[in-house]
Write an enzyme that holds these catalytic residues in place. Structure first.
Site, mmCIF file in Angstrom:
data_model
loop_
_atom_site.group_PDB
_atom_site.id
_atom_site.type_symbol
_atom_site.label_atom_id
_atom_site.label_comp_id
_atom_site.label_asym_id
_atom_site.label_seq_id
_atom_site.Cartn_x
_atom_site.Cartn_y
_atom_site.Cartn_z
ATOM 1 N N HIS A 16 10.017 -2.305 8.201
ATOM 2 C CA HIS A 16 9.234 -2.841 7.078
ATOM 3 C C HIS A 16 9.420 -1.960 5.837
ATOM 4 O O HIS A 16 8.642 -1.027 5.607
ATOM 5 C CB HIS A 16 7.754 -2.894 7.499
ATOM 6 C CG HIS A 16 6.838 -3.567 6.534
ATOM 7 N ND1 HIS A 16 5.954 -4.558 6.896
ATOM 8 C CD2 HIS A 16 6.642 -3.396 5.205
ATOM 9 C CE1 HIS A 16 5.261 -4.956 5.856
ATOM 10 N NE2 HIS A 16 5.662 -4.255 4.806
ATOM 11 N N HIS A 18 10.585 -2.697 1.649
ATOM 12 C CA HIS A 18 11.028 -3.619 0.603
ATOM 13 C C HIS A 18 12.138 -2.947 -0.187
ATOM 14 O O HIS A 18 11.913 -1.894 -0.795
ATOM 15 C CB HIS A 18 9.853 -3.972 -0.311
ATOM 16 C CG HIS A 18 8.724 -4.637 0.424
ATOM 17 N ND1 HIS A 18 8.547 -5.994 0.434
ATOM 18 C CD2 HIS A 18 7.741 -4.121 1.220
ATOM 19 C CE1 HIS A 18 7.488 -6.296 1.177
ATOM 20 N NE2 HIS A 18 6.981 -5.175 1.675
ATOM 21 N N HIS A 195 3.537 -10.848 6.208
ATOM 22 C CA HIS A 195 2.469 -9.924 5.821
ATOM 23 C C HIS A 195 1.112 -10.621 5.986
ATOM 24 O O HIS A 195 0.930 -11.749 5.504
ATOM 25 C CB HIS A 195 2.593 -9.523 4.357
ATOM 26 C CG HIS A 195 3.659 -8.523 4.040
ATOM 27 N ND1 HIS A 195 4.955 -8.655 4.416
ATOM 28 C CD2 HIS A 195 3.591 -7.341 3.359
ATOM 29 C CE1 HIS A 195 5.657 -7.616 3.978
ATOM 30 N NE2 HIS A 195 4.851 -6.799 3.332
ATOM 31 N N GLU A 198 -3.742 -7.273 5.389
ATOM 32 C CA GLU A 198 -3.692 -6.108 4.494
ATOM 33 C C GLU A 198 -4.826 -6.295 3.470
ATOM 34 O O GLU A 198 -5.783 -5.549 3.471
ATOM 35 C CB GLU A 198 -2.309 -6.032 3.818
ATOM 36 C CG GLU A 198 -2.144 -4.828 2.896
ATOM 37 C CD GLU A 198 -0.845 -4.899 2.059
ATOM 38 O OE1 GLU A 198 -0.317 -6.016 1.846
ATOM 39 O OE2 GLU A 198 -0.387 -3.840 1.585
ATOM 40 N N ASP A 276 7.115 0.922 3.786
ATOM 41 C CA ASP A 276 6.715 -0.190 2.920
ATOM 42 C C ASP A 276 7.401 -0.116 1.546
ATOM 43 O O ASP A 276 8.399 -0.783 1.338
ATOM 44 C CB ASP A 276 5.182 -0.239 2.799
ATOM 45 C CG ASP A 276 4.644 -1.594 2.392
ATOM 46 O OD1 ASP A 276 5.419 -2.563 2.358
ATOM 47 O OD2 ASP A 276 3.421 -1.699 2.121
ATOM 48 N N ASP A 277 6.852 0.674 0.650
ATOM 49 C CA ASP A 277 7.394 0.795 -0.716
ATOM 50 C C ASP A 277 7.465 2.284 -1.043
ATOM 51 O O ASP A 277 6.714 2.790 -1.886
ATOM 52 C CB ASP A 277 6.455 0.081 -1.699
ATOM 53 C CG ASP A 277 6.188 -1.355 -1.281
ATOM 54 O OD1 ASP A 277 7.128 -2.157 -1.299
ATOM 55 O OD2 ASP A 277 5.034 -1.648 -0.888
HETATM 56 N N1 ADE Z 1 5.444 -6.439 -1.505
HETATM 57 C C1 ADE Z 1 5.794 -5.154 -1.612
HETATM 58 N N2 ADE Z 1 4.874 -4.369 -1.019
HETATM 59 C C2 ADE Z 1 3.919 -5.175 -0.526
HETATM 60 C C3 ADE Z 1 2.714 -4.965 0.185
HETATM 61 N N3 ADE Z 1 2.288 -3.756 0.527
HETATM 62 N N4 ADE Z 1 1.989 -6.045 0.489
HETATM 63 C C4 ADE Z 1 2.401 -7.270 0.156
HETATM 64 N N5 ADE Z 1 3.527 -7.508 -0.509
HETATM 65 C C5 ADE Z 1 4.279 -6.483 -0.845
HETATM 66 ZN ZN ZN Z 2 5.272 -4.763 2.818
#
Ligand code: ADE
Ligand code: ZN
Length: 328
Positions: A16, A18, A195, A198, A276-277
């Site tokens: 996971h 992006h 997703h 969250e 994630d990011d």
């Molecule tokens: N796109 C990028 N990061 C995300 C996240 N944490 N939740 C939903 N969409 C995303």
């Molecule tokens: Zn994500």
């Protein structure tokens, strides 16, 4: 006396991340200079990404993505991420990529994909790390764009594309509205992730599992709010792609003490640890595993078990999994 040699790092694998949100600030600045894009509002005085909440994070992420415009830009992005991950002991990454971002870059999805694949192949040749791709729907663009993203995914099936999914603003639209899009991907044989859980409560996870034939859930941590749902997830072998640093940094949980990772593990829920990011949340795959060890108290053997579970539930083919298991 011979120096004791440091233990090799625990092997890691991520399901996971992006892709565009894995871009290091220095790379974004370099590309922005080249394209004459003003990214000054994207960074704070220390050069870190600047955002205040999930909505401004999504806007910042869009602006960072806008400075990747050629296949070689995307190749460099994928390659640099993978080389850093390999240096931290990672053997495998599944990246979320976005047909919408491919189109918006001006390249179109196929050239975008070809650039990314080139970067993955270069990184694998140089460092052995395997990369695979999961095109996804940006949920906030709505169900119709979702169907277009699914069609783009199934009409451009290169070997590196191994699944299909959805990210974006979970508070917009209900999961069942994306059923037509997920059906397009499912009919093409792509395994699915989405997703959920969250920004919405456990009900978002339950509604996703009821509406969409997913094998994995991105985040899914708020399932913890309903014990029956946790039992269902464990019994059905649904895998949660857990992103602890993202959850705490974005404020889904106030602290790691509040984060349900250990409770979900104790309930027998399959899971992985993911960034994630990463530069947006000042994390990396190495840091996620460090948090797993130092904050959640997982042993190296338990962390190696997390990596094993990630590879078992990865969307790549069995031959690739066998190659990866041989490296654990
Ligand atoms: N796109 C990028 N990061 C995300 C996240 N944490 N939740 C939903 N969409 C995303
Ligand atoms: Zn994500």
């Amino acid at each position: 006396m011979t120096e004791p040699t440091a233990a090799p790092p625990v092997p890691k694998a991520e399901l996971h991340v992006h892709l565009e949100a894995g871009a290091a600030p220095a790379l974004v600045r370099r590309n922005a200079d080249r394209y004459g894009v003003d990214v000054s509002r994207l960074f704070d005085d220390e050069g870190r990404y600047l955002w205040t909440d999930f909505t401004t994070f999504l806007t910042a992420y869009d602006l960072a993505a806008s400075v990747f415009r050629t296949p070689e830009d995307f190749a460099g992005l994928a390659e640099s991420y993978q080389l850093d991950a390999a240096a931290a002991g990672s053997v495998y990454t599944e990246f979320f990529v976005s047909p919408d971002f491919g189109n918006r870059s001006g390249l179109g999805y196929r050239a975008y994909l070809d650039g990314i694949v080139e970067g993955l192949r270069r990184a694998e040749a140089a460092a052995g790390i395997v990369g695979r791709l999961i095109p996804l729907i940006e949920r906030h663009y709505g169900p119709e764009r979702g169907v277009e993203a699914a069609r783009a995914a199934v009409n451009n099936l290169v070997p590196e594309v191994v699944g299909f999914g959805m990210a974006g603003e979970e508070r917009l639209y209900a999961p069942h509205e994306f059923r037509p899009a997920f059906e397009v991907a499912a009919e093409a044989g792509l395994p699915l992730t989405c997703h959920a859980g969250e920004w919405c409560s456990w009900e978002g996870v339950a509604a996703t599992l009821d509406a969409l034939p997913v094998r994995r859930i991105g985040h899914g941590v708020r399932a913890i709010e309903n014990a029956d749902l946790v039992r269902r997830i464990a019994a059905e072998g649904i895998h949660l792609e857990i992103c602890p640093v993202s959850n705490v940094t974005l404020g889904v949980y106030g602290s790691y003490a509040d984060h349900p990772l250990l409770k979900l593990r104790a309930a027998g829920v399959r899971h992985s640890l993911n960034s994630d990011d990463p530069p947006f949340f000042w994390t990396s795959v190495g840091h996620e595993y460090r948090v797993g060890r130092d904050t959640f108290g997982l042993s190296d053997a338990e962390l190696a078990g997390v990596t094993r579970m990630a590879i078992e539930d990865a969307f790549c083919d069995e031959a690739t999994k066998a190659r990866l298991f041989a490296r654990l």
